[in-house]
Write an enzyme that holds these catalytic residues in place. Structure first.
Site, PDB file in Angstrom:
ATOM      1  N   THR A   1      33.201  37.226  46.272  1.00  0.00           N
ATOM      2  CA  THR A   1      34.299  36.248  45.935  1.00  0.00           C
ATOM      3  C   THR A   1      34.625  36.971  44.456  1.00  0.00           C
ATOM      4  O   THR A   1      34.568  38.090  44.049  1.00  0.00           O
ATOM      5  CB  THR A   1      33.812  35.079  45.461  1.00  0.00           C
ATOM      6  OG1 THR A   1      34.595  33.797  45.017  1.00  0.00           O
ATOM      7  CG2 THR A   1      32.465  34.692  44.783  1.00  0.00           C
ATOM      8  N   ASN A   2      35.377  36.218  43.504  1.00  0.00           N
ATOM      9  CA  ASN A   2      35.924  36.766  42.234  1.00  0.00           C
ATOM     10  C   ASN A   2      35.636  35.745  41.074  1.00  0.00           C
ATOM     11  O   ASN A   2      35.106  34.478  41.314  1.00  0.00           O
ATOM     12  CB  ASN A   2      37.071  37.306  42.229  1.00  0.00           C
ATOM     13  CG  ASN A   2      38.061  36.325  42.681  1.00  0.00           C
ATOM     14  OD1 ASN A   2      38.326  35.297  41.908  1.00  0.00           O
ATOM     15  ND2 ASN A   2      38.595  36.726  43.789  1.00  0.00           N
ATOM     16  N   ARG A   3      35.829  36.007  39.720  1.00  0.00           N
ATOM     17  CA  ARG A   3      35.649  35.256  38.647  1.00  0.00           C
ATOM     18  C   ARG A   3      36.820  34.090  38.376  1.00  0.00           C
ATOM     19  O   ARG A   3      36.788  33.366  37.683  1.00  0.00           O
ATOM     20  CB  ARG A   3      35.352  35.867  37.405  1.00  0.00           C
ATOM     21  CG  ARG A   3      33.900  36.605  37.652  1.00  0.00           C
ATOM     22  CD  ARG A   3      33.606  37.548  36.237  1.00  0.00           C
ATOM     23  NE  ARG A   3      34.191  36.985  35.105  1.00  0.00           N
ATOM     24  CZ  ARG A   3      34.684  37.542  34.100  1.00  0.00           C
ATOM     25  NH1 ARG A   3      35.042  38.530  34.261  1.00  0.00           N
ATOM     26  NH2 ARG A   3      34.984  36.728  33.035  1.00  0.00           N
TER      27      ARG A   3
ATOM     28  N   ALA B   1      43.476  33.725  43.471  1.00  0.00           N
ATOM     29  CA  ALA B   1      42.954  35.227  43.297  1.00  0.00           C
ATOM     30  C   ALA B   1      42.481  35.421  44.515  1.00  0.00           C
ATOM     31  O   ALA B   1      41.326  35.267  44.550  1.00  0.00           O
ATOM     32  CB  ALA B   1      42.083  35.242  41.928  1.00  0.00           C
TER      33      ALA B   1
END
Ligand code: C5P
Length: 224
Positions: free
Chosen positions: A29-31, A96
């Site tokens: 995943t990402n932030r 995102a």
């Protein structure tokens, strides 16, 4: 009080990160916090729009009057978005989306040591995720598409390139990943004519300005 500049309009918004499962307990995943997309959903609803928010895994309350669809992966997000895209006036892609996912998701947790004493480091093969914004923009009669570009440098240059590559009328640049999770942001609106900067402010203030800009664009969209 916000003027109802989007009364009678339907907005579809993606927000947050996506989560690409490796196995039942692990993933990529990402932030992204989802804050910018949720602020736009709130601002659009305040402006009288009918808003559907397709959200990846985030810890944020649903803005008042907004219809929310929760998804996990990029492919889930695409599946939620596509049937809705043509019935909306505007598509705002703030999510995102993970660029890659594991080529295969394991049905059971990958064990650390398959054989005692044997160090086994799994190799992760990746597959490319679908580009949701580009897919919507390529529809025969697309909604007004607004993309985001989070860049750490050369913001305007990258935003311009992204606008052309994805074939969308408007790209909103922001200086990510510094903005991830923050309440403040600086935006630059990049369209065919040039750029306009919205100076640093909290995300809701910027979202309200962006909503006014989108409402203005809708008055001439699609251009004849
Ligand atoms: O170049 P990049 O893919 O990062 O462009 C970001 C823009 O494209 C954002 O609007 C993002 O929501 C959208 N996007 C998407 N699907 C992807 C990747 C990005 O909709 N797979």
């Amino acid at each position: 009080f916000q003027p109802k500049v989007l009364a009678g309009r339907k907005l579809l918004i993606t927000a947050g990160p996506t989560y690409e499962a490796i196995d039942p307990v692990r993933g990529i995943t990402n932030r992204s916090s989802g804050k910018m997309g949720f602020a736009i959903a709130r601002a659009a609803a305040e402006a009288g729009a009918d808003v559907t928010l397709v959200a990846g895994p985030v810890h944020l309350p649903t803005p008042l009057g907004v219809r929310r669809i929760d998804v996990m992966s990029a492919r889930d997000m695409l599946e939620a978005v596509m049937p809705l895209a043509t019935s909306h006036d505007v598509f705002v892609a703030t999510a995102a989306v993970a660029d890659w996912r594991p080529a295969q998701t394991q049905a059971h947790k990958i064990k650390k040591n398959a054989a005692p004493g044997e160090a086994q480091v799994p190799h992760l093969a990746l597959a490319e995720n679908p580009d949701i914004l580009a897919t919507v923009a390529a529809l025969p009669q697309p909604p007004l598409c607004v993309g985001f570009a989070a860049e750490s440098q050369d913001l305007v240059k990258h935003a311009r390139e992204k606008r052309q590559r994805k074939n969308v009328p408007l790209i909103v640049g922001n200086l990510g990943p510094a903005t991830f999770g923050q309440d403040d942001n600086t935006l630059v609106l990049v369209d065919a004519r040039g750029e306009r900067e919205l100076s640093r402010a909290d995300k809701l203030t910027l979202a309200r300005e962006l909503v006014r800009d989108i409402a203005q664009r809708l008055t001439t969209y699609p251009a004849l």
